[in-house]
Write a protein that holds these residues in place. Structure first.
Motif, PDB file in Angstrom:
ATOM      1  N   ASP A 115      10.968  -3.434  -8.477  1.00 52.24           N
ATOM      2  CA  ASP A 115      11.710  -4.158  -7.443  1.00 52.24           C
ATOM      3  C   ASP A 115      10.681  -4.872  -6.563  1.00 52.24           C
ATOM      4  N   GLU A 116      10.060  -5.887  -7.147  1.00 52.70           N
ATOM      5  CA  GLU A 116       8.902  -6.542  -6.519  1.00 52.70           C
ATOM      6  C   GLU A 116       9.220  -7.017  -5.095  1.00 52.70           C
ATOM      7  N   GLY A 117       8.322  -6.694  -4.197  1.00 58.98           N
ATOM      8  CA  GLY A 117       8.469  -7.132  -2.821  1.00 58.98           C
ATOM      9  C   GLY A 117       9.313  -6.228  -1.954  1.00 58.98           C
ATOM     10  N   ARG A 118       9.686  -5.068  -2.486  1.00 52.76           N
ATOM     11  CA  ARG A 118      10.542  -4.156  -1.714  1.00 52.76           C
ATOM     12  C   ARG A 118       9.837  -3.695  -0.437  1.00 52.76           C
ATOM     13  N   PHE A 119       8.535  -3.506  -0.528  1.00 48.93           N
ATOM     14  CA  PHE A 119       7.735  -3.170   0.650  1.00 48.93           C
ATOM     15  C   PHE A 119       6.584  -4.155   0.760  1.00 48.93           C
ATOM     16  N   ASP A 120       6.342  -4.623   1.961  1.00 49.00           N
ATOM     17  CA  ASP A 120       5.219  -5.525   2.194  1.00 49.00           C
ATOM     18  C   ASP A 120       4.268  -4.833   3.157  1.00 49.00           C
ATOM     19  N   GLY A 121       3.000  -4.690   2.736  1.00 53.91           N
ATOM     20  CA  GLY A 121       2.055  -3.929   3.531  1.00 53.91           C
ATOM     21  C   GLY A 121       2.203  -2.449   3.247  1.00 53.91           C
ATOM     22  N   PRO A 122       1.718  -1.588   4.156  1.00 53.36           N
ATOM     23  CA  PRO A 122       1.823  -0.145   3.926  1.00 53.36           C
ATOM     24  C   PRO A 122       3.279   0.326   3.942  1.00 53.36           C
ATOM     25  N   THR A 123       3.607   1.216   3.024  1.00 48.88           N
ATOM     26  CA  THR A 123       4.925   1.846   3.027  1.00 48.88           C
ATOM     27  C   THR A 123       4.969   2.914   4.125  1.00 48.88           C
ATOM     28  N   PRO A 124       6.162   3.389   4.477  1.00 47.85           N
ATOM     29  CA  PRO A 124       6.213   4.634   5.253  1.00 47.85           C
ATOM     30  C   PRO A 124       5.562   5.751   4.429  1.00 47.85           C
ATOM     31  N   SER A 152       0.852  -1.182   0.000  1.00 43.81           N
ATOM     32  CA  SER A 152       0.000   0.000   0.000  1.00 43.81           C
ATOM     33  C   SER A 152       0.891   1.237   0.000  1.00 43.81           C
ATOM     34  N   LEU A 153       0.815   2.004  -1.063  1.00 46.11           N
ATOM     35  CA  LEU A 153       1.662   3.183  -1.231  1.00 46.11           C
ATOM     36  C   LEU A 153       1.024   4.348  -0.475  1.00 46.11           C
ATOM     37  N   ARG A 154       1.585   4.697   0.678  1.00 45.16           N
ATOM     38  CA  ARG A 154       1.030   5.761   1.515  1.00 45.16           C
ATOM     39  C   ARG A 154       1.511   7.127   0.986  1.00 45.16           C
ATOM     40  N   ASN A 155       0.900   7.542  -0.105  1.00 49.78           N
ATOM     41  CA  ASN A 155       1.340   8.750  -0.798  1.00 49.78           C
ATOM     42  C   ASN A 155       1.104  10.010   0.033  1.00 49.78           C
ATOM     43  N   GLY A 156       2.066  10.943  -0.057  1.00 51.37           N
ATOM     44  CA  GLY A 156       1.872  12.254   0.538  1.00 51.37           C
ATOM     45  C   GLY A 156       0.722  12.975  -0.136  1.00 51.37           C
ATOM     46  N   PHE A 157       0.182  13.978   0.560  1.00 60.79           N
ATOM     47  CA  PHE A 157      -0.954  14.717  -0.002  1.00 60.79           C
ATOM     48  C   PHE A 157      -0.507  15.433  -1.276  1.00 60.79           C
ATOM     49  N   TYR A 158      -1.306  15.297  -2.333  1.00 65.01           N
ATOM     50  CA  TYR A 158      -0.909  15.809  -3.644  1.00 65.01           C
ATOM     51  C   TYR A 158      -0.702  17.322  -3.628  1.00 65.01           C
ATOM     52  N   ALA A 159       0.469  17.747  -4.073  1.00 65.09           N
ATOM     53  CA  ALA A 159       0.757  19.182  -4.164  1.00 65.09           C
ATOM     54  C   ALA A 159      -0.173  19.873  -5.154  1.00 65.09           C
TER      55      ALA A 159
END
Length: 287
Positions: free
Chosen positions: A185-194, A136-143
């Motif tokens: 880079d599959e699997g670099r993050f599992d679950g939510p990212t920072p 889950s890509l926890r994206n910053g709020f869109y500028a």
């Protein structure tokens, strides 16, 4: 085969463009509601298929053979949003994807003041329950949203909005670079990212000051009440439900939900993230 949904939208299109610099075109597929709008991608060797989050049969065809599926969240809020995401998740599972990725948001949580963040939290719960590894890509709020709220304040000399708090406004281009890097880079993050954020937080006081500096014209930041802002929006024809959802952004920022800054985005893209000043400068030039 990496499948990206929403590939003709602002974020999805940029993700595909970045991904094509990292993997061969024949390993990339897109699921779009209007395939004719993605003809330029097809001409470059990308597999283009029609898919809609309201049509499970079409998604089954669009996701066929997928190893990874990136679900770009829909531009809706509430129950309909969560239902459409569930349909996409179920289609990715049925297609045999070994990882599902999703564009979530920093601040995602069931108790958020902002409806979209509650929707993201509900979607993340569906991902946890689907039985397939997910990111889950926890994206910053869109500028771009900051530029949207700025509107024509530079001409009017006044930025009148409800009270707010600091926000890690983050550029679409940076988030697209990060998503492409994670897909490659599959699997670099599992679950939510920072939180994937730019390097600083800004309030609308800061944005008014930045706009004044860029334009050389005075821009005064004034604070409306939430109710005044709601009446202003509905008076412009904005549905009351949408007005309430927009007000949620300000309530969430006042509560500090978008105030975290994290180095992960810069590490992923290998450079300092784009500043809000750069995004505002582009917005003002277009205006």
């Amino acid at each position: 085969m990496i499948i990206v949904t929403g590939a003709t939208g602002q974020l999805g299109h940029q993700i595909v463009e970045r991904l094509l610099t990292l993997v061969p075109a024949d390993r990339v597929g897109v699921s779009v509601r209007a395939p004719q709008k993605a003809q330029m991608l097809a001409d470059r060797g990308v597999r283009v298929r029609q898919g809609s989050f309201t049509d499970p049969a079409a998604l089954a065809h669009a996701f066929e053979g997928a190893s990874q599926v990136l679900i770009v969240s829909v531009d809706k809020m509430g129950d309909e949003c969560v239902r459409q995401h569930r349909t996409a998740i179920e289609a990715a599972v049925a297609a045999g994807a070994r990882r599902i990725l999703y564009t979530s948001q920093m601040g995602a949580g069931a108790t958020s003041h902002f409806q979209a963040c509650r929707d993201h939290a509900a979607t993340e719960e569906q991902l946890r329950a689907c039985g397939v590894p997910f990111t889950s890509l926890r994206n910053g709020f869109y500028a771009a949203s900051a530029a949207h709220f700025l509107g024509h304040a530079a001409d009017a000399g006044e930025l009148a909005l409800p009270a707010d708090g600091p926000v890690a406004w983050t550029a679409h281009a940076d988030l697209a670079d990060a998503a492409a890097a994670i897909l490659a880079d599959e699997g670099r993050f599992d679950g939510p990212t920072p939180p994937l954020t730019a390097g600083q937080t800004l309030t609308f006081d800061d944005i008014a000051a930045t706009t004044a500096r860029l334009t050389g014209r005075a821009v005064t930041r004034t604070t409306t009440t939430d109710e005044e802002f709601r009446r202003q929006l509905t008076g412009q024809g904005v549905p009351s439900e949408t007005a309430a959802q927009l007000l949620g952004i300000f309530a969430a920022s006042r509560a500090g939900e978008f105030a975290m800054v994290d180095p992960t985005l810069a590490e992923l893209i290998g450079r300092e993230p784009i500043t809000v000043e750069t995004v505002l400068r582009e917005h003002l030039l277009k205006g």
